[in-house]
Scaffold this active site. Structure first.
Site, PDB file in Angstrom:
ATOM      1  N   PRO A 331       9.243  56.855  -4.389  1.00  0.00           N
ATOM      2  CG  PRO A 331       9.148  59.092  -5.071  1.00  0.00           C
ATOM      3  CD  PRO A 331       9.128  58.215  -3.848  1.00  0.00           C
ATOM      4  CB  CYS A 332      12.805  53.668  -6.654  1.00  0.00           C
ATOM      5  SG  CYS A 332      11.627  52.328  -6.762  1.00  0.00           S
ATOM      6  CG  HIS A 333       8.200  55.870 -10.215  1.00  0.00           C
ATOM      7  ND1 HIS A 333       7.686  55.621  -8.954  1.00  0.00           N
ATOM      8  CD2 HIS A 333       7.652  57.053 -10.603  1.00  0.00           C
ATOM      9  CE1 HIS A 333       6.857  56.600  -8.616  1.00  0.00           C
ATOM     10  NE2 HIS A 333       6.833  57.481  -9.593  1.00  0.00           N
TER      11      HIS A 333
END
Length: 373
Positions: A331-333
């Protein structure tokens, strides 16, 4: 000379911009816009409409960034007017876009309408930072999201995003790789059963179609189809697979599709799909740290560097974050700016905003559950 004449001009902080919005400060005209999360519109800072709360404001330095983030133009202050006044072709094509909301625009359409494609491309690049075709695709994606908001199915939303069939998807992947779809299929079917095969398939989501590459055990790539880095990522996988790459669906794809569906339906905050990392040991450490961030929480690059005991490695952490090729599951978001602002996201800032909103719902549900006696 104004502050906008300076070559290194950057948007001021949120407090300064909000003060300018309240004062309808004209000095930011054409250089700063506000997106209002409670209404989904973006405005000039001089907009006469009732002012939003500060927490509902997001700030942008281009029209294209507003559109990429999923906002539509305000009907009162008409933020696109300066562009349409300066370039009549822009107004004409935006009118055509609104008149044909279901049309999938191509360069041949522009030629058939009597436009010079180069002229159109330059005009839209000047004012939006993207071509007309890119803008039209973003508009389809935004409508796809609205379809879901109105109770439509995932398939309907995916079709809005521009893929009407599996064959259209295969043709798109072939174009990205520079390989005919039939050649890709033969590469897969002709490989020996003992070889580590990589299969490409597409998965519909409420935020647009995604491409998934997996073998029979692990997921190697998951990206939105319009991500700019996708062609490079696919070519690297193809090189690593030594030609053993083709279209197909594995049990990993099925597991992934089900878990993504559960995620978007509010039923699953974490994923158990096995992942294959393609990066250095440091990158893998960063990706593990990303996966350890609970849904509903965020980190800055600096905080993530602290989490892996590398407090001076913020820039390296940022590079690892950008090199991630398994969206959502890694989850780089969940990485935002140190000031709380959204930072760049390969899938588009509007998707990042939506993913964080979905996960905030998980956090609220978890908190409510823990409060129960």
């Amino acid at each position: 000379m104004t502050l906008f004449d300076l070559p290194d001009f950057k948007l001021p902080n949120s407090d300064t911009l909000y003060t300018a919005l309240l004062a309808r400060d004209p000095s930011y005209e054409g250089r700063a816009w506000v997106g209002v999360t409670s209404t989904g519109v973006f405005c000039r800072l001089t907009c006469p409409a009732r002012k939003p709360k500060a927490e509902n404001c997001r700030w942008f330095d281009s029209l294209g960034a507003c559109i990429e983030a999923g906002f539509r133009p305000c009907k009162r202050c008409q933020p696109l007017k300066s562009a349409t006044d300066a370039e009549p072709v822009i107004e004409e094509l935006l009118t055509a876009l609104n008149a044909r909301p279901d049309h999938r625009w191509r360069e041949t359409d522009l030629t058939a309408m009597g436009y010079d494609r180069g002229t159109v491309r330059r005009a839209f690049k000047r004012h939006f930072g993207m071509s007309f075709l890119e803008l039209a695709r973003l508009e389809r994606l935004r409508r796809g999201f609205e379809v879901m908001g109105d109770g439509g199915t995932v398939l309907e939303a995916g079709l809005e995003a521009g893929f009407s069939s599996a064959s259209a998807f295969r043709a798109r992947v072939g174009a990205l790789l520079g390989i005919a779809p039939s050649e890709l299929s033969r590469a897969l079917s002709g490989a020996l059963s003992s070889d580590p095969l990589l299969s490409i398939d597409w998965i519909d989501t409420p935020l647009g179609p995604m491409i998934a590459v997996a073998d029979t055990r692990t997921l190697h790539l998951l990206e939105f189809m319009d991500r700019k880095a996708l062609p490079t990522e696919l070519r690297k996988l193809a090189e690593g697979a030594k030609g053993r790459l083709g279209f197909g669906r594995t049990p990993v794809h099925d597991q992934l599709a089900q878990q993504l569906s559960d995620y978007f339906d509010g039923k699953r905050a974490a994923f158990t799909v096995p992942l294959a990392y393609h990066g250095s040991a440091f990158y893998a450490q960063v990706w593990d740290a990303l996966r350890a961030i609970p849904a509903g929480e965020t980190r800055s690059y600096g905080q993530l560097a602290q989490d892996i005991a590398r407090p001076t490695a913020s820039r390296a952490v940022a590079r690892a974050n950008g090199a991630n090729q398994i969206a959502i599951l890694i989850p780089c978001h969940r990485v935002i700016g140190a000031d709380g602002a959204l930072t760049g996201y390969g899938g588009g800032l509007w998707r990042k905003q939506r993913l964080l909103e979905i996960e905030a719902g998980y956090a609220r549900a978890s908190s409510a559950k823990s409060d129960q006696p």
